[in-house]
Scaffold this motif. Sequence first.
Motif, mmCIF file in Angstrom:
data_model
loop_
_atom_site.group_PDB
_atom_site.id
_atom_site.type_symbol
_atom_site.label_atom_id
_atom_site.label_comp_id
_atom_site.label_asym_id
_atom_site.label_seq_id
_atom_site.Cartn_x
_atom_site.Cartn_y
_atom_site.Cartn_z
ATOM 1 N N ASP A 88 6.007 -10.801 -68.657
ATOM 2 C CA ASP A 88 6.167 -10.820 -67.146
ATOM 3 C C ASP A 88 5.404 -9.792 -66.377
ATOM 4 O OD1 ASP A 88 7.784 -12.998 -67.069
ATOM 5 O OD2 ASP A 88 9.922 -11.752 -67.109
ATOM 6 N N LEU A 89 4.922 -8.694 -67.379
ATOM 7 C CA LEU A 89 3.913 -7.781 -66.639
ATOM 8 C C LEU A 89 2.748 -8.480 -66.430
ATOM 9 C CD1 LEU A 89 5.073 -4.600 -68.628
ATOM 10 C CD2 LEU A 89 5.287 -4.882 -66.285
ATOM 11 N N ARG A 90 2.226 -8.926 -67.421
ATOM 12 C CA ARG A 90 0.756 -9.605 -67.406
ATOM 13 C C ARG A 90 0.991 -10.843 -66.445
ATOM 14 N NH1 ARG A 90 1.405 -9.274 -73.093
ATOM 15 N NH2 ARG A 90 2.369 -11.454 -73.211
ATOM 16 N N ALA A 91 1.950 -11.517 -66.058
ATOM 17 C CA ALA A 91 2.013 -12.517 -64.992
ATOM 18 C C ALA A 91 2.135 -11.870 -63.892
ATOM 19 C CB ALA A 91 3.130 -13.420 -65.446
ATOM 20 N N GLY A 92 2.446 -10.817 -63.632
ATOM 21 C CA GLY A 92 2.625 -10.032 -62.242
ATOM 22 C C GLY A 92 3.990 -10.107 -61.661
ATOM 23 N N ARG A 93 4.993 -10.500 -62.425
ATOM 24 C CA ARG A 93 6.377 -10.602 -61.981
ATOM 25 C C ARG A 93 6.817 -9.437 -60.985
ATOM 26 N NH1 ARG A 93 11.944 -10.751 -65.332
ATOM 27 N NH2 ARG A 93 13.265 -10.268 -63.253
ATOM 28 N N PHE A 94 6.359 -8.319 -61.633
ATOM 29 C CA PHE A 94 7.027 -6.849 -60.811
ATOM 30 C C PHE A 94 6.107 -6.477 -60.071
ATOM 31 C CE2 PHE A 94 8.551 -7.662 -65.267
ATOM 32 C CZ PHE A 94 9.741 -7.543 -64.994
ATOM 33 N N ASP A 95 4.930 -7.105 -59.693
ATOM 34 C CA ASP A 95 3.911 -6.682 -58.510
ATOM 35 C C ASP A 95 4.480 -6.650 -57.236
ATOM 36 O OD1 ASP A 95 2.229 -6.616 -60.782
ATOM 37 O OD2 ASP A 95 1.052 -8.313 -60.099
ATOM 38 N N ARG A 104 11.491 -4.363 -59.535
ATOM 39 C CA ARG A 104 10.150 -3.772 -59.725
ATOM 40 C C ARG A 104 10.521 -2.287 -60.010
ATOM 41 N NH1 ARG A 104 8.061 -5.262 -55.667
ATOM 42 N NH2 ARG A 104 8.329 -3.931 -53.992
ATOM 43 N N LYS A 105 11.660 -1.558 -59.331
ATOM 44 C CA LYS A 105 12.017 -0.333 -59.839
ATOM 45 C C LYS A 105 12.675 -0.208 -61.136
ATOM 46 C CE LYS A 105 12.836 1.099 -54.931
ATOM 47 N NZ LYS A 105 14.103 1.767 -54.058
#
Length: 127
Positions: A88-95, A103-104
Motif C-alpha cells: 500500500d505504501l508503494r501504491a500511494g494509498r497513504f499519500d 495517513r497519520k
Amino acid sequence: MRNRPNAVELLDVAERTLSDEVAPDLTARQRYHVALIASAMGIARRELAGGVSPFDGEIDELRKLYPAASPERTEAALDRLNRLFAADLRAGRFDKGGNEHDRKTALALLRNDVLARLAEDNPRYAK
C-alpha cells in the motif's frame, strides 16, 4: 525449556570477549574487523532480545489500517500485515488526498519502526 546461557546471553559474552580480550592483542586492521564482528553480534543480540517485532504494539497499529485482517497474533500474521502495508505504501494509498486518519496512522507506524530499528542497530543514536 531452553538451556542457559541462551542465545542472547551467548552473543553478549562473545561480543564482550572479542572486544575486551581478543581485540587489544591484534593489529589495527584486525581490531577493525573484530569491531565490525562485535557490532554485528550486538545488533543480532538486541534483535533476538526484542522478539519478532522491533516495537511493542506493531501488530495493533497495523490492525488499525487493516481491521478486516485475521485476528491471529502470530509472526506469520505480522509478516502478512507488513507485506500488505509495504504494498500500500508503494501504491500511494497513504499519500495526500487519501484518508487523513490512515495517513497519520501509517506515518506513526513508520516513525515507530524507524526509531525501534535505530535503537537495535545503534543504541547510542538516540542519546
